[in-house]
Design an enzyme around this catalytic site. Structure first.
Site, PDB file in Angstrom:
ATOM      1  N   GLY A  11       0.835  -1.212   0.000  1.00  0.00           N
ATOM      2  CA  GLY A  11       0.000   0.000   0.000  1.00  0.00           C
ATOM      3  C   GLY A  11       0.864   1.255   0.000  1.00  0.00           C
ATOM      4  N   ARG A  25      19.484  10.664  -3.577  1.00  0.00           N
ATOM      5  CA  ARG A  25      20.503  11.693  -3.319  1.00  0.00           C
ATOM      6  C   ARG A  25      21.692  11.112  -2.544  1.00  0.00           C
ATOM      7  NH1 ARG A  25      17.373  16.962  -3.833  1.00  0.00           N
ATOM      8  NH2 ARG A  25      16.681  16.644  -5.977  1.00  0.00           N
ATOM      9  N   ARG A  72       1.039  -4.973  -5.815  1.00  0.00           N
ATOM     10  CA  ARG A  72       1.162  -6.256  -5.106  1.00  0.00           C
ATOM     11  C   ARG A  72       1.384  -7.283  -6.205  1.00  0.00           C
ATOM     12  NH1 ARG A  72      -0.606  -4.684   0.161  1.00  0.00           N
ATOM     13  NH2 ARG A  72      -2.080  -2.970   0.002  1.00  0.00           N
ATOM     14  N   ASP A 103       5.242  -5.149   5.976  1.00  0.00           N
ATOM     15  CA  ASP A 103       5.799  -6.462   6.328  1.00  0.00           C
ATOM     16  C   ASP A 103       5.859  -7.438   5.150  1.00  0.00           C
ATOM     17  OD1 ASP A 103       3.031  -6.513   6.372  1.00  0.00           O
ATOM     18  OD2 ASP A 103       2.903  -7.953   8.021  1.00  0.00           O
ATOM     19  N   THR A 125       3.992   2.616   5.925  1.00  0.00           N
ATOM     20  CA  THR A 125       2.574   2.225   5.900  1.00  0.00           C
ATOM     21  C   THR A 125       1.823   3.119   6.882  1.00  0.00           C
ATOM     22  OG1 THR A 125       0.994   0.536   6.624  1.00  0.00           O
ATOM     23  CG2 THR A 125       3.210   0.273   7.437  1.00  0.00           C
ATOM     24  N   ASP A 127      -0.572   2.290   8.562  1.00  0.00           N
ATOM     25  CA  ASP A 127      -1.136   1.472   9.651  1.00  0.00           C
ATOM     26  C   ASP A 127      -0.298   1.474  10.927  1.00  0.00           C
ATOM     27  OD1 ASP A 127      -3.099   0.778   7.831  1.00  0.00           O
ATOM     28  OD2 ASP A 127      -2.113  -1.095   7.237  1.00  0.00           O
ATOM     29  N   ASP A 129       1.705  -0.735  11.845  1.00  0.00           N
ATOM     30  CA  ASP A 129       1.458  -2.079  12.381  1.00  0.00           C
ATOM     31  C   ASP A 129       2.727  -2.928  12.504  1.00  0.00           C
ATOM     32  OD1 ASP A 129       1.850  -2.313   9.668  1.00  0.00           O
ATOM     33  OD2 ASP A 129       0.157  -3.639   9.296  1.00  0.00           O
ATOM     34  N   ARG A 171      -6.101  -1.640   9.571  1.00  0.00           N
ATOM     35  CA  ARG A 171      -6.258  -3.104   9.569  1.00  0.00           C
ATOM     36  C   ARG A 171      -6.366  -3.637  10.995  1.00  0.00           C
ATOM     37  NH1 ARG A 171      -2.508  -5.163   4.738  1.00  0.00           N
ATOM     38  NH2 ARG A 171      -0.972  -3.997   5.904  1.00  0.00           N
ATOM     39  N   HIS A 215     -22.395  16.622  21.639  1.00  0.00           N
ATOM     40  CA  HIS A 215     -22.047  15.641  20.605  1.00  0.00           C
ATOM     41  C   HIS A 215     -21.192  14.543  21.234  1.00  0.00           C
ATOM     42  CE1 HIS A 215     -18.507  18.268  20.762  1.00  0.00           C
ATOM     43  NE2 HIS A 215     -17.896  17.115  20.645  1.00  0.00           N
TER      44      HIS A 215
END
Ligand code: ATP
Length: 319
Positions: A11, A25, A72, A103, A125, A127, A129, A171, A215
């Site tokens: 991603g 560079r 992918r 990963d 990423t 995430d 994660d 995720r 709220h």
């Protein structure tokens, strides 16, 4: 090492361009030829490789996405596919490859090492994660994108005195929801690592209403369930029809923040230095703002733990 290559895989994440720029560079600074691979491992298999110079990466440090494109690759999962990738690199005399991704991409890099290519991974990423590092490139930008959305949703949520459920990505990792929930002022944060019952959510809602809150923002990590299901449960238990906002892919886009640009720049240079020093099969991470590298396999074996202090902070601040 005289020739190295760089690719982005999995991603996309804001800051990938800044990382590529730093790799290019730094390679030139250390007198190495640097090649870009289009569309990750898929492009590598199809020999979509071209030489880069310092100006090829001009004017991209501030841009989201990845100018090398990402993909992918199913073909790369087989040894046959990987051997094609190795051949593509060897044809040009490229000995080292820097893989920017998550990963899965690092597992791919590890497999290439087994075939004689030196590899270094840079974590990118939204995430966050990956357990072995405090932060991944793109996470800070995604947190800022989410809190920007929360700020806007808060206005209409207050005007209409409504409860709003905001579903964010990540995720199976709750970091994005937790960091954005705390900094965006959500009253309830629901993450997969620390499940809460519907009763607890309702109690918090009622507690807020009692003290006159107009709220209520529920920050829900996608890995903890769907926003529409939570909406149904709330409707069934309280009669309140909460609003739902699923933020989706806006979280993956946007200009990288200063923190992400800096992290990407530091990691990009470090990756080239590691290859130059003969290090391979390593990923770069950051702990307490210090960069380090470790073996891919060891890094990926670590279990991600949620920041308990942040969970406690969220609990205290939503009293
Ligand atoms: P994100 O966290 O954003 O999903 P990722 O790097 O984890 O990024 P994946 O789709 O898991 O994304 O992996 C990217 C690519 O890496 C895969 O499409 C595949 O080509 C390669 N890859 C993943 N796992 C392996 C593996 N075990 N062996 C070889 N290649 C792999």
């Amino acid at each position: 090492m005289k020739k190295i290559a760089v690719l982005t895989s999995g991603g996309d994440a804001p800051g990938m361009n800044a990382a590529i720029r730093a790799v290019v560079r730094a390679s030139i600074y250390f007198d190495m030829e640097i090649y870009g691979v289009k569309r990750g491992f898929e492009g590598l298999i199809h020999k979509d490789i071209f030489q880069l110079d310092a100006s090829s990466v001009g004017d991209i440090i501030h841009k989201g996405g990845t100018f090398l494109k990402t993909a992918r690759s199913v073909e790369f999962m087989s040894r046959e596919g990987r051997l094609k990738a190795v051949e593509a690199l060897k044809d040009i005399g490229i000995e080292g490859l820097i893989v920017i991704g998550g990963d899965g991409s690092f597992r791919g890099a590890e497999k290439l090492t087994e075939e004689g290519i030196k590899t270094i991974g840079i974590p990118a990423t939204i995430d966050n994660d990956l357990a072995y590092t405090d932060y991944t490139i793109g996470f800070d930008t995604a947190v800022n994108t989410v809190i920007d959305a929360v700020t806007k949703i808060r206005d209409t949520s207050t005007s209409h005195e409504k409860t709003t459920i905001i579903e964010v990505m990540g995720r199976y990792c709750g970091d994005l929801a937790l960091y954005a929930g705390v900094t965006g002022g959500a009253e309830s944060i629901i993450v997969p690592e620390d499940p809460v019952s519907i009763e607890t959510i309702i109690n918090k809602l009622n507690q807020g209403k009692k003290r006159g809150k107009l709220h209520h923002i529920l920050m829900l990590a996608e890995g903890a369930g769907s926003a529409s299901k939570l909406q149904e449960e709330l409707l069934a238990s309280t009669g309140e029809n909460a609003r739902v906002t699923v933020l989706g892919f806006i979280q993956r886009g946007g200009d990288p923040t200063a923190d992400d640009r800096l992290l990407a720049s530091r990691m990009g240079v470090k990756a080239v230095e590691l290859l130059k020093d003969g290090v391979s099969n390593h990923v770069i991470g950051v702990r307490k703002n210090k960069l380090f590298s470790k073996k891919i396999d060891e890094a990926l074996k670590e279990d991600k733990v949620l920041d308990k202090e942040l969970i406690r902070l969220a609990e205290i601040l939503s009293v």
